[in-house]
Design an enzyme around this catalytic site. Structure first.
Site, PDB file in Angstrom:
ATOM      1  N   ASN A 208      60.182 111.324   4.561  1.00 44.91           N
ATOM      2  CA  ASN A 208      60.487 112.838   3.415  1.00 44.91           C
ATOM      3  C   ASN A 208      61.485 112.922   3.831  1.00 44.91           C
ATOM      4  OD1 ASN A 208      59.793 114.991   5.040  1.00 44.91           O
ATOM      5  ND2 ASN A 208      58.181 113.744   5.277  1.00 44.91           N
ATOM      6  N   ASP A 274      51.422 111.478   4.955  1.00 43.07           N
ATOM      7  CA  ASP A 274      50.291 111.434   4.261  1.00 43.07           C
ATOM      8  C   ASP A 274      49.069 110.029   4.287  1.00 43.07           C
ATOM      9  OD1 ASP A 274      49.771 114.549   3.395  1.00 43.07           O
ATOM     10  OD2 ASP A 274      50.048 114.029   2.287  1.00 43.07           O
ATOM     11  N   LYS A 284      60.640  91.199  10.520  1.00 48.29           N
ATOM     12  CA  LYS A 284      61.251  91.731   9.043  1.00 48.29           C
ATOM     13  C   LYS A 284      60.405  91.055   6.957  1.00 48.29           C
ATOM     14  CE  LYS A 284      65.696  92.064   6.268  1.00 48.29           C
ATOM     15  NZ  LYS A 284      66.499  91.458   5.312  1.00 48.29           N
ATOM     16  N   LYS A 338      44.931 125.226   0.715  1.00 50.69           N
ATOM     17  CA  LYS A 338      45.091 124.692   1.465  1.00 50.69           C
ATOM     18  C   LYS A 338      44.362 125.309   2.977  1.00 50.69           C
ATOM     19  CE  LYS A 338      48.473 121.569   0.693  1.00 50.69           C
ATOM     20  NZ  LYS A 338      49.818 121.172   0.481  1.00 50.69           N
TER      21      LYS A 338
END
Ligand code: CTP
Length: 396
Positions: A208, A274, A284, A338
């Site tokens: 990310n 996550d 590969k 949360k």
């Protein structure tokens, strides 16, 4: 205000050296013990006798003028609560950035482990020189505070940026740093940062946009506040405290497991993936005939929730646990859910839909929720400032 504190002032060879005499007086008046170390060139601008009288201490210049068994560059570094280098020339800045220790001042800087503030002063063309700027950014990336020079008429006849910044600004920065320097003394603070990297095959991964900057700012501030810091990160940072480089969520979890029992505060600023690929391919993945490639993902453990559960399960009253939460919508609503679900003491909520704050930006604006339901909003500010406010809040 500063009694009991030892300030080590490093003076290098620039015309602004004379201004430091006034600063030494101010620190002395505030009760500080001031020790002065000069480069040989600094003595072209200010005399040893003046500095000695003002600081009421011996002034150190020569590296091999040995008086005790412990070398001066080590004992001076150990004794001081803070090191201020002002004025700092391009030469000294660049030497410190590169780890060059060729005189007493640069040797002390090399050995110094606590808070360091550098106030540069030089000709504007030297200030704008790419190598000098690169070296300044190296120093900043190691948590050293740089008090940027002011613009105006320079002693060399130029008009531009390069004058030593105002003395009251230097004074305030030192006082502020010393004020906080023992708020987390004796505490071990473990901080995670950066986005985790989940391998797909030897050349591809899932990750990310987290830059790790918020966690790094927290780690630097916690160290400035006297904590023993461990930064567990997926990014490349340099700092005088322990850094554990990890890659995946599972690596991060086991690094945290190793630190859990001895830590007083854990701050999960990392953006943990996550999901990870169920089975990483050893070779590969080739393109093949199909237009579609399906990757099977499995859930990563919720590390934060696991830490809170471990603390509750063992009925421990530490560590204090702080989570972060990244949201693109319904920030407050999601954050409230949360903090309850994960069971942490504080949750710092970030709106990552805004490009001016959050991921990879140098600024942030956060809302902090605590276990009792209180909500504190911190206005947009550099991550360094936000980090300090978060730590001050939780250290209470
Ligand atoms: N976190 C964690 N382990 C995970 C996911 C997140 O420890 N597998 C931590 C993060 O470090 C952060 C907090 O949980 O401190 C919240 O992370 P965030 O990504 O906002 O929430 P998630 O729990 O992942 O929920 P969602 O992605 O559904 O919003």
């Amino acid at each position: 205000m500063l009694s009991g504190k030892t300030i080590l002032i490093g003076i290098t060879g620039g015309i602004a050296a004379y201004k430091i005499c006034e600063l030494i007086r101010k620190f002395k008046k505030s009760g500080a013990n001031v020790k002065v170390v000069c480069t040989p060139n600094a003595l072209n601008f200010v005399t040893k006798l003046t500095l000695q009288n003002l600081s009421q201490n011996e002034v150190y210049v020569e590296e091999f003028d040995v008086k005790s068994w412990k070398p001066e560059h080590i004992s001076l570094a150990d004794e001081a609560d803070i090191m201020l280098i002002a004025p700092a020339t391009a030469n000294t800045i660049s030497k410190i950035a590169q780890g060059i220790a060729d005189n007493l001042l640069t040797s002390i800087a090399c050995a110094f482990r606590k808070k360091m503030i550098i106030a540069p002063a030089m000709n504007c063309n030297m200030w704008n020189n790419a190598a000098v700027q690169k070296n300044l950014s190296i120093l900043k990336s190691r948590g050293i505070e740089i008090l940027e020079p002011d613009s105006g008429f320079l002693a060399c006849g130029y008009l531009g940026k390069g004058r030593l910044c105002r003395l009251d600004k230097i004074f305030d920065a030192v006082v502020e740093a010393l004020k906080c320097s023992d708020k987390l003394k004796g505490k071990k603070v473990v901080i995670t940062s950066g986005g985790t990297i989940e391998d797909i095959d030897p050349v591809r991964y899932i990750s990310n946009y987290s830059s790790g900057k918020m966690g790094f700012a927290l780690a630097n501030n916690a160290a400035d506040m006297g904590a023993e810091v461990v930064l567990i990160t997926t990014k490349d940072f340099e700092a005088p405290y322990k850094i554990v480089k990890v890659k995946s969520a599972l690596d991060m979890q086991s690094a945290l497991d190793n630190e859990f029992d001895t830590s007083d505060i854990i701050i999960m600023a990392a953006a943990v993936a996550d999901y990870r690929v169920k089975e990483m391919c050893a070779q590969k993945i080739k393109k093949g005939e199909s237009d579609v490639l399906t990757l099977e993902l499995v859930k990563n453990p919720d590390i934060l929730a696991g830490l809170c559960e471990r603390r509750a399960h063992n009925s421990l009253d530490k560590p204090l646990i702080v989570g972060f939460c990244a949201e693109t919508e319904n920030l407050l609503q999601n954050a409230k859910e949360k903090i309850n679900k994960k069971g942490c003491d504080f949750l710092v909520a970030n709106d990552i839909s805004r490009s001016d704050i959050g991921f990879s930006s140098d600024d942030n604006e956060v809302t902090i929720l605590d276990y009792s339901g209180a909500i504190i909003k911190l206005d947009k500010a550099p991550k360094r400032v936000i980090a300090r406010k978060i730590l001050e809040l939780i250290s209470k």
